[in-house]
Motif scaffolding. Structure first.
Motif, mmCIF file in Angstrom:
data_model
loop_
_atom_site.group_PDB
_atom_site.id
_atom_site.type_symbol
_atom_site.label_atom_id
_atom_site.label_comp_id
_atom_site.label_asym_id
_atom_site.label_seq_id
_atom_site.Cartn_x
_atom_site.Cartn_y
_atom_site.Cartn_z
ATOM 1 N N GLY A 69 -8.392 80.791 57.654
ATOM 2 C CA GLY A 69 -7.935 79.502 58.167
ATOM 3 C C GLY A 69 -7.868 79.475 59.680
ATOM 4 O O GLY A 69 -8.440 78.605 60.338
ATOM 5 N N ARG A 70 -7.188 80.447 60.269
ATOM 6 C CA ARG A 70 -7.009 80.450 61.719
ATOM 7 C C ARG A 70 -8.310 80.791 62.437
ATOM 8 O O ARG A 70 -8.626 80.232 63.486
ATOM 9 C CB ARG A 70 -5.907 81.457 62.107
ATOM 10 N N ASP A 92 -16.482 89.114 58.142
ATOM 11 C CA ASP A 92 -15.280 89.032 57.314
ATOM 12 C C ASP A 92 -15.313 90.179 56.311
ATOM 13 O O ASP A 92 -16.382 90.710 55.986
ATOM 14 C CB ASP A 92 -15.177 87.690 56.576
ATOM 15 N N ARG A 157 -5.830 94.590 64.075
ATOM 16 C CA ARG A 157 -6.024 94.155 65.467
ATOM 17 C C ARG A 157 -6.258 95.311 66.445
ATOM 18 O O ARG A 157 -7.161 95.228 67.273
ATOM 19 C CB ARG A 157 -4.820 93.317 65.932
ATOM 20 N N GLU A 174 -5.678 86.683 67.815
ATOM 21 C CA GLU A 174 -4.471 86.079 67.280
ATOM 22 C C GLU A 174 -3.299 87.054 67.356
ATOM 23 O O GLU A 174 -3.467 88.257 67.470
ATOM 24 C CB GLU A 174 -4.711 85.620 65.827
ATOM 25 N N LYS A 175 -2.120 86.494 67.315
ATOM 26 C CA LYS A 175 -0.907 87.274 67.143
ATOM 27 C C LYS A 175 -0.738 87.573 65.666
ATOM 28 O O LYS A 175 -1.371 86.875 64.870
ATOM 29 C CB LYS A 175 0.325 86.548 67.684
ATOM 30 N N TRP A 266 -2.730 89.592 51.480
ATOM 31 C CA TRP A 266 -2.307 90.476 52.571
ATOM 32 C C TRP A 266 -0.917 90.185 53.120
ATOM 33 O O TRP A 266 -0.264 91.053 53.680
ATOM 34 C CB TRP A 266 -3.331 90.453 53.704
ATOM 35 N N GLU A 279 4.903 88.509 61.402
ATOM 36 C CA GLU A 279 3.750 87.611 61.313
ATOM 37 C C GLU A 279 4.045 86.204 61.852
ATOM 38 O O GLU A 279 3.192 85.582 62.468
ATOM 39 C CB GLU A 279 3.268 87.552 59.847
ATOM 40 N N TYR A 383 -3.279 74.931 71.005
ATOM 41 C CA TYR A 383 -4.332 75.733 70.360
ATOM 42 C C TYR A 383 -5.676 75.470 71.040
ATOM 43 O O TYR A 383 -6.547 76.331 71.083
ATOM 44 C CB TYR A 383 -4.466 75.375 68.877
HETATM 45 N N1 LIG Z 1 -1.114 81.262 66.414
HETATM 46 C C1 LIG Z 1 -0.815 80.673 65.289
HETATM 47 O O1 LIG Z 1 -0.059 79.692 65.248
HETATM 48 C C2 LIG Z 1 -1.400 81.197 64.003
HETATM 49 C C3 LIG Z 1 -1.485 80.367 62.882
HETATM 50 C C4 LIG Z 1 -2.024 80.893 61.708
HETATM 51 C C5 LIG Z 1 -2.440 82.215 61.662
HETATM 52 N N2 LIG Z 1 -2.338 82.997 62.774
HETATM 53 C C6 LIG Z 1 -2.744 84.420 62.733
HETATM 54 O O2 LIG Z 1 -4.129 84.515 62.454
HETATM 55 C C7 LIG Z 1 -4.395 85.677 61.670
HETATM 56 C C8 LIG Z 1 -5.151 85.266 60.420
HETATM 57 O O3 LIG Z 1 -4.349 84.384 59.661
HETATM 58 P P1 LIG Z 1 -5.009 83.327 58.650
HETATM 59 O O4 LIG Z 1 -3.941 82.364 58.325
HETATM 60 O O5 LIG Z 1 -6.290 82.826 59.199
HETATM 61 O O6 LIG Z 1 -5.284 84.254 57.377
HETATM 62 P P2 LIG Z 1 -6.498 84.116 56.317
HETATM 63 O O7 LIG Z 1 -6.160 84.962 55.159
HETATM 64 O O8 LIG Z 1 -6.801 82.682 56.103
HETATM 65 O O9 LIG Z 1 -7.724 84.759 57.125
HETATM 66 C C9 LIG Z 1 -7.858 86.120 57.430
HETATM 67 C C10 LIG Z 1 -9.321 86.468 57.217
HETATM 68 O O10 LIG Z 1 -9.575 87.788 57.721
HETATM 69 C C11 LIG Z 1 -10.415 88.460 56.781
HETATM 70 N N3 LIG Z 1 -10.274 89.900 56.971
HETATM 71 C C12 LIG Z 1 -9.292 90.709 56.516
HETATM 72 N N4 LIG Z 1 -9.487 91.952 56.959
HETATM 73 C C13 LIG Z 1 -10.638 91.945 57.673
HETATM 74 C C14 LIG Z 1 -11.358 92.945 58.377
HETATM 75 N N5 LIG Z 1 -10.935 94.209 58.428
HETATM 76 N N6 LIG Z 1 -12.491 92.587 59.000
HETATM 77 C C15 LIG Z 1 -12.934 91.302 58.959
HETATM 78 N N7 LIG Z 1 -12.290 90.320 58.306
HETATM 79 C C16 LIG Z 1 -11.137 90.644 57.686
HETATM 80 C C17 LIG Z 1 -9.930 87.947 55.435
HETATM 81 O O11 LIG Z 1 -10.843 88.195 54.404
HETATM 82 C C18 LIG Z 1 -9.708 86.487 55.722
HETATM 83 O O12 LIG Z 1 -10.875 85.720 55.525
HETATM 84 C C19 LIG Z 1 -3.039 86.326 61.412
HETATM 85 O O13 LIG Z 1 -2.799 87.325 62.349
HETATM 86 C C20 LIG Z 1 -2.058 85.199 61.621
HETATM 87 O O14 LIG Z 1 -0.794 85.646 62.050
HETATM 88 C C21 LIG Z 1 -1.847 82.507 63.936
#
Ligand SMILES: NC(=O)c1ccc[n+]([C@@H]2O[C@H](COP(=O)([O-])OP(=O)(O)OC[C@H]3O[C@@H](n4cnc5c(N)ncnc54)[C@H](O)[C@@H]3O)[C@@H](O)[C@H]2O)c1
Length: 471
Positions: A69-70, A92, A157, A174-175, A266, A279, A383
């Motif tokens: 998503g992010r 991914d 990370r 990302e954080k 996760w 998180e 963002y």
């Molecule tokens: N700044 C913000 O407001 C904000 C908002 C949402 C998420 N985030 C951060 O973004 C990050 C991702 O969150 P999300 O909501 O997108 O999660 P998500 O589960 O939607 O996406 C994570 C993606 O990373 C992939 N992935 C996992 N391990 C991997 C690896 N080793 N190599 C490559 N791809 C890998 C997963 O398969 C998944 O598609 C987190 O750290 C979260 O804290 C930040």
């Protein structure tokens, strides 16, 4: 007050130059740099000559690592920042996540952004051979790009950031930036190297790119409420998604390995997520540190899992309450909760010797009179701003952003809180940061056992205050 805000917004808008001007500036920068490149070592250049776009054309090629998503949102925001940005590679852990992200990014309806960057979809140029899957996929993306956008779960990370900086790439990540102190130390080391190499690093703690916070915190630093003696920070919400094993296995049409299951679900495993205090609540803890211009020296607290305690809820708590102490003796009280139907509150507040800052943008004197109140109705989306500013700097050949150290300190603050609630002890910052108790797996492979395994009854071992050792 409003004058200051208007000026700041104007300056930010000016950074987003029209595309024609970008091209001229970029060409001028590339031309003058190219003229001297032969006579200089890489470290003397504004950016390393190893960056492939350097001296070639105006294109800034980005690669996305973590297509959830992010990551999808961040890629769109990067593309929306400027017309010279192209997405050329994606990685991914899972092919279906990458495909879903690619579908969303290439959806013609997607024109998110503030930079007036024209048709985003045309600048998504990711051929099949630039789509990489698996634990090592990041290694294949990094050499193909100029800026790496990293949005995997935070446990990875430190590894991905280290590889990007070793390859002389600018980074948006990302954080949080790690899930244990080993990871934090690794990020702090890499941050130093990024600084030496003058590589821009932006971390998605977007309140640092949000006008209301920039103005509010700078007024507090200027003494609007005197010395801050108490901080209160909150992330109390109903919780987040859960990807349950039964549905995942039904969708896959087979039994998942434990590693596959934890990677999909996760959020509930500390090596990947860090617990929700890390998180999510990191955002508010980071604001607390920003206001105090430092990090806590110790923490104690309590927490547990009251409601979210099923087999698909892994090992994390659903509530934490922590008292942090700063070097000057002031305290930060922190609450984070993931329980539905309770009081929801996501914010920060500060109490000073001359007044209070009860909510972002608001400042009162001790009698309760308003000193300032910022209305953020027309403020730009933070963002988007974080990408507008990063890509403006990269395009102009400027070194302006070094967020990794702050990202690591903010993450460590959250980890310190987790160590306090899991152990039930007072935990010192210095001891916590030195801890060598790694929570990461030894091996990243689909058939390898993750560090935490289910018990015979299918439930996971959960930390127990008074018993759990954290340092
Ligand atoms: N700044 C913000 O407001 C904000 C908002 C949402 C998420 N985030 C951060 O973004 C990050 C991702 O969150 P999300 O909501 O997108 O999660 P998500 O589960 O939607 O996406 C994570 C993606 O990373 C992939 N992935 C996992 N391990 C991997 C690896 N080793 N190599 C490559 N791809 C890998 C997963 O398969 C998944 O598609 C987190 O750290 C979260 O804290 C930040």
């Amino acid at each position: 007050m409003f004058l200051t805000i208007e000026i700041e917004v104007t300056i930010m808008k000016k950074k987003v130059l029209p595309a024609s001007l970008n091209a001229i500036n970029r060409r001028a920068f590339v031309k003058s740099s190219a003229a001297v490149v032969g006579g200089l070592v890489a470290s003397q250049l504004p950016f390393s000559s190893a960056s492939a776009y350097y001296g070639v054309d105006d294109t800034i090629r980005i690669g996305l690592i973590g297509c959830g998503g992010r990551g999808t949102g961040a890629a769109l925001q990067a593309l929306s920042a400027r017309q010279n940005v192209k997405l050329v590679a994606m990685a991914d852990a899972f092919r279906d996540r990458l495909d879903e992200s690619y579908k969303n990014i290439t959806d013609p309806e997607q024109t998110e952004g503030s930079g007036g960057a024209g048709n985003v979809v045309d600048r998504v140029q990711v051929p099949e051979e630039h789509k990489f899957v698996g634990f090592d996929a990041y290694k294949q993306v990094i050499p193909l790009v100029d800026v790496v956008v990293i949005a995997t779960p935070p446990g990875f990370r430190p590894y991905h950031f280290e590889a990007a900086i070793a390859a002389d790439k600018h980074v948006f990540m990302e954080k949080p930036v790690a899930t244990d102190p080993n990871g934090i130390r690794r990020v702090l080391e890499t941050a130093k190297i990024a600084k030496q190499k003058k590589l821009n690093v932006v971390v998605g703690l977007q309140r640092h790119y949000q006008t209301v916070y920039r103005d509010w915190v700078s007024r507090i630093h200027d003494g609007a409420i005197g010395d801050v003696i108490l901080s209160r920070v909150y992330w109390n919400s109903a919780g987040v998604w859960v990807r349950d094993r039964a549905t995942l296995e039904k969708d896959a049409g087979r039994k998942l390995t434990e590693m596959e299951y934890q990677m999909r679900n996760w959020y509930y495993f500390n090596w990947l997520c860090g617990d929700h205090i890390v998180e999510q609540h990191i955002h508010n803890l980071d604001v607390g540190n920003w206001v105090k211009q430092g990090h806590p020296v110790r923490a104690q607290g309590q927490g547990g899992r009251e409601v979210r305690n099923g087999k698909d809820h892994g090992e994390i708590f659903d509530h934490h309450m922590v008292e942090y102490e700063y070097a000057d003796g002031s305290r930060m009280l922190s609450q984070c909760r993931h329980i539905p139907d309770c009081m929801n509150r996501v914010t920060e507040a500060f109490h000073g010797t001359k007044g209070t800052a009860p909510a972002p943008g608001e400042l009162l004197d001790l009698a309760g009179n308003t000193i300032a109140k910022h209305r953020d109705k027309d403020d730009p989306n933070p963002y988007q701003v974080e990408h507008d500013e990063l890509f403006a700097a990269v395009t102009a050949g400027e070194y302006k952003y070094a967020d990794a150290e702050n990202g690591a300190i903010a993450t460590m603050t959250a980890i310190l809180g987790r160590m306090a609630t899991y152990s039930g002890q007072v935990v010192e910052w210095d001891d916590a940061l030195k801890s060598t108790m790694s929570i990461m797996p030894q091996t990243f492979a689909w058939d390898a056992n993750p560090p935490v395994m289910p018990k015979a009854d299918g439930y996971y071992p959960v930390p127990m205050p008074g018993v759990t050792k954290v340092v």
